[in-house]
Enzyme design. Structure first.
Site, PDB file in Angstrom:
ATOM      1  N   LYS A  91       9.568   7.814   8.167  1.00  0.00           N
ATOM      2  CA  LYS A  91       8.307   7.297   8.716  1.00  0.00           C
ATOM      3  C   LYS A  91       8.303   7.530  10.233  1.00  0.00           C
ATOM      4  O   LYS A  91       9.244   7.114  10.924  1.00  0.00           O
ATOM      5  CB  LYS A  91       8.186   5.798   8.453  1.00  0.00           C
ATOM      6  CG  LYS A  91       7.876   5.459   7.007  1.00  0.00           C
ATOM      7  CD  LYS A  91       7.325   4.059   6.889  1.00  0.00           C
ATOM      8  CE  LYS A  91       7.216   3.637   5.444  1.00  0.00           C
ATOM      9  NZ  LYS A  91       6.396   4.538   4.628  1.00  0.00           N
ATOM     10  N   ASP A 125       6.245  10.733   6.000  1.00  0.00           N
ATOM     11  CA  ASP A 125       5.187   9.892   5.431  1.00  0.00           C
ATOM     12  C   ASP A 125       3.986   9.831   6.371  1.00  0.00           C
ATOM     13  O   ASP A 125       4.105  10.080   7.566  1.00  0.00           O
ATOM     14  CB  ASP A 125       5.689   8.441   5.268  1.00  0.00           C
ATOM     15  CG  ASP A 125       6.639   8.289   4.085  1.00  0.00           C
ATOM     16  OD1 ASP A 125       6.814   9.247   3.327  1.00  0.00           O
ATOM     17  OD2 ASP A 125       7.193   7.181   3.940  1.00  0.00           O
ATOM     18  N   ARG A 175       2.332  16.217   0.359  1.00  0.00           N
ATOM     19  CA  ARG A 175       2.248  15.163  -0.663  1.00  0.00           C
ATOM     20  C   ARG A 175       0.834  14.592  -0.575  1.00  0.00           C
ATOM     21  O   ARG A 175       0.359  14.263   0.513  1.00  0.00           O
ATOM     22  CB  ARG A 175       3.244  14.038  -0.365  1.00  0.00           C
ATOM     23  CG  ARG A 175       2.978  12.791  -1.210  1.00  0.00           C
ATOM     24  CD  ARG A 175       3.735  11.583  -0.700  1.00  0.00           C
ATOM     25  NE  ARG A 175       5.158  11.693  -0.936  1.00  0.00           N
ATOM     26  CZ  ARG A 175       6.065  10.995  -0.248  1.00  0.00           C
ATOM     27  NH1 ARG A 175       5.697  10.189   0.728  1.00  0.00           N
ATOM     28  NH2 ARG A 175       7.353  11.128  -0.518  1.00  0.00           N
ATOM     29  N   LYS A 178      -3.165   8.316  -2.499  1.00  0.00           N
ATOM     30  CA  LYS A 178      -4.438   7.650  -2.186  1.00  0.00           C
ATOM     31  C   LYS A 178      -4.413   7.049  -0.784  1.00  0.00           C
ATOM     32  O   LYS A 178      -5.415   7.013  -0.103  1.00  0.00           O
ATOM     33  CB  LYS A 178      -4.698   6.528  -3.196  1.00  0.00           C
ATOM     34  CG  LYS A 178      -5.180   7.016  -4.545  1.00  0.00           C
ATOM     35  CD  LYS A 178      -5.551   5.824  -5.426  1.00  0.00           C
ATOM     36  CE  LYS A 178      -5.958   6.293  -6.808  1.00  0.00           C
ATOM     37  NZ  LYS A 178      -6.147   5.163  -7.732  1.00  0.00           N
ATOM     38  N   THR A 217       0.957   9.837  -7.505  1.00  0.00           N
ATOM     39  CA  THR A 217       0.027   8.848  -8.052  1.00  0.00           C
ATOM     40  C   THR A 217       0.562   8.272  -9.358  1.00  0.00           C
ATOM     41  O   THR A 217       1.331   8.924 -10.056  1.00  0.00           O
ATOM     42  CB  THR A 217      -1.365   9.486  -8.314  1.00  0.00           C
ATOM     43  OG1 THR A 217      -2.263   8.461  -8.759  1.00  0.00           O
ATOM     44  CG2 THR A 217      -1.325  10.595  -9.349  1.00  0.00           C
ATOM     45  N   ARG A 279       5.112  -6.896   5.316  1.00  0.00           N
ATOM     46  CA  ARG A 279       4.066  -6.062   5.933  1.00  0.00           C
ATOM     47  C   ARG A 279       3.256  -5.334   4.869  1.00  0.00           C
ATOM     48  O   ARG A 279       2.039  -5.248   4.928  1.00  0.00           O
ATOM     49  CB  ARG A 279       4.704  -5.037   6.882  1.00  0.00           C
ATOM     50  CG  ARG A 279       4.377  -5.318   8.333  1.00  0.00           C
ATOM     51  CD  ARG A 279       4.650  -4.123   9.201  1.00  0.00           C
ATOM     52  NE  ARG A 279       5.964  -3.578   8.970  1.00  0.00           N
ATOM     53  CZ  ARG A 279       7.052  -3.940   9.632  1.00  0.00           C
ATOM     54  NH1 ARG A 279       6.972  -4.841  10.577  1.00  0.00           N
ATOM     55  NH2 ARG A 279       8.213  -3.391   9.371  1.00  0.00           N
ATOM     56  N   ARG A 280       3.978  -4.823   3.832  1.00  0.00           N
ATOM     57  CA  ARG A 280       3.300  -4.065   2.790  1.00  0.00           C
ATOM     58  C   ARG A 280       2.324  -4.960   2.016  1.00  0.00           C
ATOM     59  O   ARG A 280       1.190  -4.591   1.756  1.00  0.00           O
ATOM     60  CB  ARG A 280       4.363  -3.466   1.845  1.00  0.00           C
ATOM     61  CG  ARG A 280       3.959  -2.355   0.972  1.00  0.00           C
ATOM     62  CD  ARG A 280       3.228  -1.199   1.629  1.00  0.00           C
ATOM     63  NE  ARG A 280       4.059  -0.288   2.370  1.00  0.00           N
ATOM     64  CZ  ARG A 280       4.085  -0.208   3.694  1.00  0.00           C
ATOM     65  NH1 ARG A 280       3.287  -0.948   4.434  1.00  0.00           N
ATOM     66  NH2 ARG A 280       4.865   0.630   4.302  1.00  0.00           N
TER      67      ARG A 280
HETATM   68  C1  LIG Z   1       5.958   9.048  -3.977  1.00  0.00           C
HETATM   69  C2  LIG Z   1       4.907   8.293  -3.241  1.00  0.00           C
HETATM   70  C3  LIG Z   1       4.857   8.377  -1.864  1.00  0.00           C
HETATM   71  C4  LIG Z   1       3.865   7.713  -1.152  1.00  0.00           C
HETATM   72  N1  LIG Z   1       3.769   7.891   0.213  1.00  0.00           N
HETATM   73  C5  LIG Z   1       2.748   7.334   0.879  1.00  0.00           C
HETATM   74  C6  LIG Z   1       2.534   7.606   2.263  1.00  0.00           C
HETATM   75  O1  LIG Z   1       3.257   8.361   2.905  1.00  0.00           O
HETATM   76  N2  LIG Z   1       1.482   6.995   2.879  1.00  0.00           N
HETATM   77  C7  LIG Z   1       0.635   6.152   2.211  1.00  0.00           C
HETATM   78  O2  LIG Z   1      -0.310   5.642   2.815  1.00  0.00           O
HETATM   79  N3  LIG Z   1       0.829   5.880   0.903  1.00  0.00           N
HETATM   80  C8  LIG Z   1       1.846   6.438   0.228  1.00  0.00           C
HETATM   81  N4  LIG Z   1       2.007   6.175  -1.107  1.00  0.00           N
HETATM   82  C9  LIG Z   1       1.241   5.079  -1.752  1.00  0.00           C
HETATM   83  C10 LIG Z   1      -0.062   5.577  -2.322  1.00  0.00           C
HETATM   84  O3  LIG Z   1      -0.913   5.935  -1.249  1.00  0.00           O
HETATM   85  C11 LIG Z   1      -0.763   4.495  -3.162  1.00  0.00           C
HETATM   86  O4  LIG Z   1      -0.956   3.342  -2.419  1.00  0.00           O
HETATM   87  C12 LIG Z   1       0.002   4.103  -4.417  1.00  0.00           C
HETATM   88  O5  LIG Z   1       0.614   5.204  -4.997  1.00  0.00           O
HETATM   89  C13 LIG Z   1      -0.977   3.506  -5.426  1.00  0.00           C
HETATM   90  O6  LIG Z   1      -1.983   4.442  -5.748  1.00  0.00           O
HETATM   91  P1  LIG Z   1      -2.098   5.150  -7.171  1.00  0.00           P
HETATM   92  O7  LIG Z   1      -2.576   6.540  -6.960  1.00  0.00           O
HETATM   93  O8  LIG Z   1      -0.836   4.998  -7.900  1.00  0.00           O
HETATM   94  O9  LIG Z   1      -3.312   4.404  -7.870  1.00  0.00           O
HETATM   95  P2  LIG Z   1      -3.578   2.872  -8.179  1.00  0.00           P
HETATM   96  O10 LIG Z   1      -4.895   2.841  -8.838  1.00  0.00           O
HETATM   97  O11 LIG Z   1      -3.395   2.033  -6.958  1.00  0.00           O
HETATM   98  O12 LIG Z   1      -2.450   2.520  -9.197  1.00  0.00           O
HETATM   99  C14 LIG Z   1      -2.489   2.949 -10.552  1.00  0.00           C
HETATM  100  C15 LIG Z   1      -1.634   1.982 -11.352  1.00  0.00           C
HETATM  101  O13 LIG Z   1      -0.261   2.111 -10.937  1.00  0.00           O
HETATM  102  C16 LIG Z   1       0.348   0.832 -10.844  1.00  0.00           C
HETATM  103  N5  LIG Z   1       0.774   0.616  -9.456  1.00  0.00           N
HETATM  104  C17 LIG Z   1       0.393   1.315  -8.364  1.00  0.00           C
HETATM  105  N6  LIG Z   1       1.041   0.887  -7.250  1.00  0.00           N
HETATM  106  C18 LIG Z   1       1.838  -0.130  -7.660  1.00  0.00           C
HETATM  107  C19 LIG Z   1       2.774  -0.992  -7.012  1.00  0.00           C
HETATM  108  N7  LIG Z   1       3.026  -0.904  -5.698  1.00  0.00           N
HETATM  109  N8  LIG Z   1       3.430  -1.926  -7.779  1.00  0.00           N
HETATM  110  C20 LIG Z   1       3.220  -2.012  -9.115  1.00  0.00           C
HETATM  111  N9  LIG Z   1       2.354  -1.216  -9.783  1.00  0.00           N
HETATM  112  C21 LIG Z   1       1.665  -0.299  -9.075  1.00  0.00           C
HETATM  113  C22 LIG Z   1      -0.672  -0.170 -11.321  1.00  0.00           C
HETATM  114  O14 LIG Z   1      -0.474  -0.388 -12.700  1.00  0.00           O
HETATM  115  C23 LIG Z   1      -1.985   0.514 -11.096  1.00  0.00           C
HETATM  116  O15 LIG Z   1      -2.990   0.085 -11.965  1.00  0.00           O
HETATM  117  C24 LIG Z   1       2.948   6.872  -1.853  1.00  0.00           C
HETATM  118  C25 LIG Z   1       3.002   6.788  -3.236  1.00  0.00           C
HETATM  119  C26 LIG Z   1       3.946   7.499  -3.932  1.00  0.00           C
HETATM  120  C27 LIG Z   1       3.946   7.432  -5.411  1.00  0.00           C
END
Ligand SMILES: Cc1cc2nc3c(=O)[nH]c(=O)nc-3n(C[C@H](O)[C@H](O)[C@H](O)COP(=O)(O)OP(=O)(O)OC[C@H]3O[C@@H](n4cnc5c(N)ncnc54)[C@H](O)[C@@H]3O)c2cc1C
Length: 297
Positions: A91, A125, A175, A178, A217, A279-280
């Site tokens: 980060k 990130d 990468r 969302k 995702t 924070r998260r």
């Molecule tokens: C490998 C990886 C790297 C990432 N790096 C970054 C980054 O550099 N910057 C950034 O801003 N974001 C990052 N993210 C986070 C990302 O932006 C999303 O906030 C997160 O992945 C949730 O979005 P989603 O696409 O899974 O959809 P969502 O609709 O949010 O999630 C789909 C389903 O997945 C499950 N889910 C999702 N997140 C969680 C959780 N935390 N705990 C439990 N269940 C959950 C739930 O069942 C949800 O209904 C990263 C995510 C991944 C997987």
């Protein structure tokens, strides 16, 4: 923010530490590098690749960033010594972006050089919106020198199509996620469906241009959209990878792996789990809902 989310955000500071640890438990490997190595070994045995991250962000002292650089070097040494399949993610604000941009550049450069000696890869990130310009500038500058370097684009952000087009021009390794930070509507889409549509459009731009994409995702609709694009573009499995967070959607990640796609699990570790988790949860109280749901499951 829903009334429930507001309650969560305001009561977080009084939530007892052991309870926060319980919330954070499924998502982190533990506090030490040994904990991390055990989790990488286990995921590799199951056929998953890993990206290792050390917990920490928005540091206020340069010593904290210097410590992070030393810890990342040790992690790279251990991954190489044990022949594990894991790259690393960093980060920018952990490495001092908010303290001094040049200091941060040198820190990332040091880690990239070390990773290069092992032919390993570093992903930077993307953090909240005030850091995006500086992060992309750092990426583009270091990308000229290092081919083992990747960045992140957030589909939530209104600016991301322009950013993707800049990255396509240099053949970046991206990468796509969302975006975890809740941003003001002025800068970010807030409607779930628009974010999904934007994700699909950005993924199409990147894959069609031949960029290597980490499709990050757990949203099954987006996994399905990715399958559709991979099929339409006749991509081979080595041209992209899926990515998911440790402790999230284990069933979906198995389904994706068993369908013949490569999948990387992001696993963070380190002693800073408490401030990181608080924070998260405060940044995006929606996560609390996910956590509660998975605990009751
Ligand atoms: C490998 C990886 C790297 C990432 N790096 C970054 C980054 O550099 N910057 C950034 O801003 N974001 C990052 N993210 C986070 C990302 O932006 C999303 O906030 C997160 O992945 C949730 O979005 P989603 O696409 O899974 O959809 P969502 O609709 O949010 O999630 C789909 C389903 O997945 C499950 N889910 C999702 N997140 C969680 C959780 N935390 N705990 C439990 N269940 C959950 C739930 O069942 C949800 O209904 C990263 C995510 C991944 C997987």
């Amino acid at each position: 923010m829903s009334p429930f989310d507001k309650v969560v955000a305001t009561t977080l500071p009084v939530v007892p530490k052991p309870l926060v640890r319980r919330f954070a438990g499924p998502y982190i490997a533990g506090e030490t590098l040994d904990d991390q190595i055990r989790v990488i070994e286990s995921l590799n045995r199951e056929g998953f690749m890993v990206v290792s991250g050390i917990l920490g962000e928005f540091v206020s002292r340069q010593e904290e960033s210097e410590e992070a650089v030393a810890d990342y070097k040790k992690a790279l040494d251990a991954i190489a010594a044990q022949k594990l399949d894991s790259n690393i993610q960093v980060k920018p604000t952990h490495l001092g972006l908010k303290l001094d941009k040049e200091f941060c550049y040198q820190n990332i450069r040091t880690i990239l050089e070390h990773a290069k000696t092992y032919e390993n890869f570093v992903r930077m990130d993307m953090e909240d919106s005030p850091t995006i310009d500086d992060t992309l500038e750092l990426y583009l500058r270091l990308h000229e020198e290092f081919d083992n370097f990747g960045c992140v684009i957030q589909a939530r952000m209104r600016r991301s199509l322009d950013d993707v087009r800049r990255l396509v021009n240099v053949g970046a390794n991206v990468r796509l996620c969302k975006g975890v930070y809740l941003e003001p509507r002025e800068h970010a889409y807030t409607d779930r469906h628009i974010i999904q549509e934007n994700y699909t459009m950005l993924l199409d731009e990147l894959l069609s241009a031949g960029c290597y994409v980490g499709i990050a995702t757990h949203d099954e609709l987006l996994v399905w959209e990715a399958y559709r694009l991979i099929d339409r573009l006749e991509l081979e499995p080595h041209q992209y990878e899926f990515q998911m967070l440790h402790g999230v959607e284990r069933e979906l990640r198995t389904i994706v792996r068993d369908a013949g796609h490569r999948l990387r699990v992001a696993v963070p570790y380190g002693p800073s789990w408490y401030p990181y988790s608080i924070r998260r949860l405060r940044n995006n109280p929606e996560i609390t809902g996910y956590v509660l749901k998975s605990i009751f499951k």
